[in-house]
Design a protein around this motif. Sequence first.
Motif, PDB file in Angstrom:
ATOM      1  N   THR A   1       3.046   2.581   1.371  1.00 22.53           N
ATOM      2  CA  THR A   1       1.986   2.943   0.526  1.00 22.53           C
ATOM      3  C   THR A   1       0.614   2.671   1.039  1.00 22.53           C
ATOM      4  O   THR A   1      -0.340   3.641   1.006  1.00 22.53           O
ATOM      5  N   ALA A   2       0.135   1.653   1.496  1.00 13.92           N
ATOM      6  CA  ALA A   2      -0.960   0.924   1.945  1.00 13.92           C
ATOM      7  C   ALA A   2      -1.571   1.890   3.103  1.00 13.92           C
ATOM      8  O   ALA A   2      -2.654   2.160   3.131  1.00 13.92           O
TER       9      ALA A   2
ATOM     10  N   GLN B   1      -2.353   5.587   2.321  1.00 12.33           N
ATOM     11  CA  GLN B   1      -3.468   5.624   1.533  1.00 12.33           C
ATOM     12  C   GLN B   1      -4.899   5.354   2.718  1.00 12.33           C
ATOM     13  O   GLN B   1      -5.836   6.248   2.613  1.00 12.33           O
TER      14      GLN B   1
ATOM     15  N   VAL C   1      -2.353   2.346  -4.360  1.00 14.52           N
ATOM     16  CA  VAL C   1      -1.586   1.432  -3.691  1.00 14.52           C
ATOM     17  C   VAL C   1      -0.806   0.423  -4.769  1.00 14.52           C
ATOM     18  O   VAL C   1       0.518   0.190  -4.493  1.00 14.52           O
ATOM     19  N   SER C   2      -1.436  -0.281  -5.560  1.00 16.14           N
ATOM     20  CA  SER C   2      -0.826  -1.144  -6.451  1.00 16.14           C
ATOM     21  C   SER C   2      -0.617  -0.706  -7.803  1.00 16.14           C
ATOM     22  O   SER C   2      -0.136  -1.647  -8.528  1.00 16.14           O
TER      23      SER C   2
ATOM     24  N   ARG D   1      -3.188  -6.134   0.157  1.00 18.23           N
ATOM     25  CA  ARG D   1      -3.527  -4.910  -0.157  1.00 18.23           C
ATOM     26  C   ARG D   1      -2.637  -4.188  -1.427  1.00 18.23           C
ATOM     27  O   ARG D   1      -2.881  -3.380  -2.055  1.00 18.23           O
ATOM     28  N   TYR D   2      -1.436  -5.145  -1.629  1.00 10.58           N
ATOM     29  CA  TYR D   2      -0.541  -4.470  -2.472  1.00 10.58           C
ATOM     30  C   TYR D   2      -0.493  -4.965  -4.067  1.00 10.58           C
ATOM     31  O   TYR D   2       0.443  -5.115  -4.940  1.00 10.58           O
TER      32      TYR D   2
ATOM     33  N   ASN E   1       6.189  -2.654  -3.786  1.00 11.83           N
ATOM     34  CA  ASN E   1       4.780  -1.756  -3.672  1.00 11.83           C
ATOM     35  C   ASN E   1       4.657  -1.017  -2.469  1.00 11.83           C
ATOM     36  O   ASN E   1       4.325  -0.183  -2.573  1.00 11.83           O
ATOM     37  N   ALA E   2       5.071  -1.638  -1.282  1.00 15.92           N
ATOM     38  CA  ALA E   2       4.843  -1.081   0.018  1.00 15.92           C
ATOM     39  C   ALA E   2       5.805   0.024   0.038  1.00 15.92           C
ATOM     40  O   ALA E   2       5.657   1.020   0.727  1.00 15.92           O
TER      41      ALA E   2
END
Lengths: 642, 90
Positions: free
Chosen positions: A161-162, A165, A199-200, A327-328, A359-360
């Motif tokens: 996800t990071a 983005q 991301v989070s 980042r997460y 989250n990733a």
Amino acid sequence: MAPCEPTERFTPRAEFLNGQSAYTGLILHVDLSTPCFWIDTPGDRFYRRLIGGRNFILHYLLTETPPQVDPLGAQNLLIFANGVLSGTVLPGTGRHAVGGKSPLTGALASCEAGGWFGSELKRAGFDAVVIHGRAAQPVYLLIRDGSVELRPADHLWGKTTADTQQIIREELGDEKVRVACIGPAGENLVRFASIMHDVSRAAGRSGLGAVMGSKNLKAVAVRGSTPVGVQNKTLMQTVQKWIGAHYKSDMAWAIQYGTAGSALENVLIGATAIRNYTAGRLSDAEKLDARHLFSLLVVDRDTCNKCPVRCKLVVGYEGAQTSIDPRYGGLEYESIGSLGPLCDISDPLVIAKANELCNAYGLDSISTGGTIAFVMEAAERNALPADWQAQAPRFGDGESLINAIHQIAHRQGWGDWMAEGSQRLAEKLGGEAPQWLAAGRGQELPMHDPRLKQTMAMGYALSPTGADHMHNFNDSFATSEDGDICQRLKEVGVAVPIPLWGISEHKIEAYFYETAFKNFYDCAVICHFYPYRYQHMVEALSAACGWDITLEEINQIGLRAVHLARLYLLREGFRARDDTLTARAFYRLAEGPIANQAITPEELTHWIGVYYRRVGWDDDGIPLASTLQQVDLTEYRRFLER
Amino acid sequence: MGGQAHFIISRRLASLLAQTPPDCAGIPCRIPVPAGLSIREACELLQLRLPAAILPLVNGATQDLSYILQPDDEVYLLIQLSGGCPHGSL
């Protein structure tokens, strides 16, 4: 992308453009199959009656999907919906809702996420986006100030996800574009995959990430420039002043440590389930103490649009054995509980790593932890297939937890079974396995133990989304007369405080009002941590839209979500017999803070019947015609007649 | 100290209180409270305005605030998520 039919140029309503209204009047529909788009302008009555969020989701699911659609088929919808208050100056309104039919439960999926995405969508000109169909190839949807574009996403497929983005921002040359996206779990149709925003921030529950993946839609990116105004700034300022004077005291717990701050306390009082609901105490529980978590892991704080509380944590770590990518974002209580104590793990580094991976990859941390804990118990009981048994995750074993998350996200090996969720897994295993399940309507229970919070247990069973703690009644938050729940209950004439244990006529009355209010929050869409009362919502809605709202109307808006969701469940084939919980909700512990506590299945059935009558449903849980008429939903009754 | 119960004020709770109770010399501390009162009544007696929803853990078991204190009870007041204290009483 072209309009589906020749259309006049569409613009948001003049009041919105002039800064005199909080809603744009435009609902964007995108058909990924064709592909093309169209704009719905449903008018003021639609907005005043439904106001947004969950009610918008339910309206479109009922009116634009046929019964019994495959949740992972092209006919299912994926809906991003603001409420009329989203993006306004009122603190707590930096949220939006996401919904569709759940691939985990076959019921409603309706989540709320914080961050910046919803506000940006409204600034771009749309109150909601309804996504239809399925793209032939991976794509992402770009919405910029009223323009709508589909872009190829082959280069994003497989990315976390990071990374997704970051790549989208780089190719658009815009660091402020707001991104909702899926990770590998959504692409691989994991039934509890989430959609991550900024991301989070997760639209976590019920598998909406898999719905997005089934549509070959990797991301939605939004950018807008029209400020969200309100009709009556003076009236809105009265609510702003009230919350400005109160949030530092009322939300001190959130300001201090966020939701992670009470992880240890919740273990100690029995709110957090341990070892798949079979243990009353957690070894090394003190490692979850907030000061320890903060000194070890927390590197920054984060917040949502226009929120001064900054409850979001940013965790990071660099060590010889492991690292945590900041980042997460950070740990929330639900993730700590489900990836930690539920799996008999108390090591903050393991929990933080597991949270980072969720989250990733775009995984719901509650269902991930719940499913793995179920497998851990099955392994302990030697109930797994022989070639899985040797390599299965084990209680207390952090490395095996981390490995299981990798396997689930990529459906590798036995991860393919776990990616189906605990209920389907129990059916595959057969035998006694269903006795180890902790789920409601097929969704893993949140980290508010139903044996301690027994009215919440009833709420888990009744929830149209499967077990959920948000649109629910939290018994232990209502025992303090000074608390926000009791303050609201006093406004509607319910005696307070509410006793902790058991269910009673008194608690049913409290449940009736508070769940209607929480559903109102999820339509508006407002952060549940903000302690607003009915009167504040009367003033905020009146100020935002120029409506002459009453307290009773606030209650009715929430009840509309309750009834529309029930109509949707019934249409999809659910019946009163499905309003129940699996065995672990009734399993009495021999030791610990909630030893020998739990309601019985018979008590649960009895009180659900009492609630049916209170809310205006018949003995089969079907809304009465008179009930629907009372809340101005008569036209939706046709969905019962099919 | 017979006939008394004790509240245990944790560092976390103390950090959220505007005023530390007068009998609390150090943190964490034990405050004697009369048995026979409910926990809610004992909080009122001590003018302990709690900053968030709390649940008491009495001798290791979770209890309601209406629990009647018994001699020698040890009561940890544990903060939960959310709850609020809408009177701004910190």
